[in-house]
Design a protein around this motif. Structure first.
Motif, mmCIF file in Angstrom:
data_model
loop_
_atom_site.group_PDB
_atom_site.id
_atom_site.type_symbol
_atom_site.label_atom_id
_atom_site.label_comp_id
_atom_site.label_asym_id
_atom_site.label_seq_id
_atom_site.Cartn_x
_atom_site.Cartn_y
_atom_site.Cartn_z
ATOM 1 N N ALA A 75 0.836 -1.158 -0.003
ATOM 2 C CA ALA A 75 -0.168 0.220 0.095
ATOM 3 C C ALA A 75 0.844 1.230 -0.049
ATOM 4 C CB ALA A 75 -0.764 -0.115 0.945
ATOM 5 N N ASN A 84 -1.715 4.200 4.931
ATOM 6 C CA ASN A 84 -1.319 3.228 4.063
ATOM 7 C C ASN A 84 -1.441 1.873 4.835
ATOM 8 O OD1 ASN A 84 -0.548 4.290 1.679
ATOM 9 N ND2 ASN A 84 1.711 5.051 2.390
ATOM 10 N N ASP A 87 -5.147 1.117 4.716
ATOM 11 C CA ASP A 87 -5.396 0.851 3.502
ATOM 12 C C ASP A 87 -4.999 -0.680 3.135
ATOM 13 O OD1 ASP A 87 -6.170 1.319 0.735
ATOM 14 O OD2 ASP A 87 -4.234 1.561 -0.003
ATOM 15 N N ALA A 88 -3.906 -1.015 3.463
ATOM 16 C CA ALA A 88 -3.206 -2.588 3.561
ATOM 17 C C ALA A 88 -4.251 -3.377 4.060
ATOM 18 C CB ALA A 88 -1.849 -2.730 3.726
#
Length: 138
Positions: A75, A84, A87-88
């Motif tokens: 991400a 991030n 998001d991952a």
């Protein structure tokens, strides 16, 4: 615990997060701060996943799955580590959620008499069209 569905959750210590330097725009920050996240989840040895979900997840993962059965998700869309990371994890949850859906079994059907008749009529018309394309006599 990361909740996937009402009956499925994975433990947070099954996920390994590694922060790496992201490529792309970011100005002076890009070479100094490791904002991209590489998430690793061992699908093959996860005690949280039922066998059918594991098999579908391995199939869905495609190129993101290593030979050892570890799922890799990178991400780097956002400029902060935390965004991030979220998001991952969200992408992992979405992938596992998709793997929990059982595929509908295909029910074999027979073509109707009318559809068979239509198919044969179009074949006959096509054949006649091609037969008419003979050489022209002088």
């Amino acid at each position: 615990m990361i909740r996937i569905t009402s009956w499925l959750a994975i433990n947070e210590n099954e996920i390994e997060l590694q922060f790496i330097r992201a490529s792309g725009p970011g100005g002076q920050n890009v070479n100094k701060v490791s904002t991209a996240v590489q998430l690793r989840f061992d699908v093959a040895r996860s005690p949280s996943l039922p066998e059918d979900v594991r098999a579908r997840l391995m199939k869905l993962a495609g190129n993101r799955l290593t030979n050892e059965g570890v799922l890799l998700i990178e991400a780097k869309r956002h400029r902060t580590q935390e965004r991030n990371r979220q998001d991952a994890i969200a992408r992992l949850v979405e992938l596992i959620l998709h793997a929990t859906e059982k595929p509908k079994p295909r029910i074999a059907t027979k073509p109707t008499k009318a559809s068979k008749r239509r198919r044969l009529e179009t074949k006959k018309q096509r054949s006649e069209t091609k037969q008419a394309r003979g050489k022209v006599a002088n």
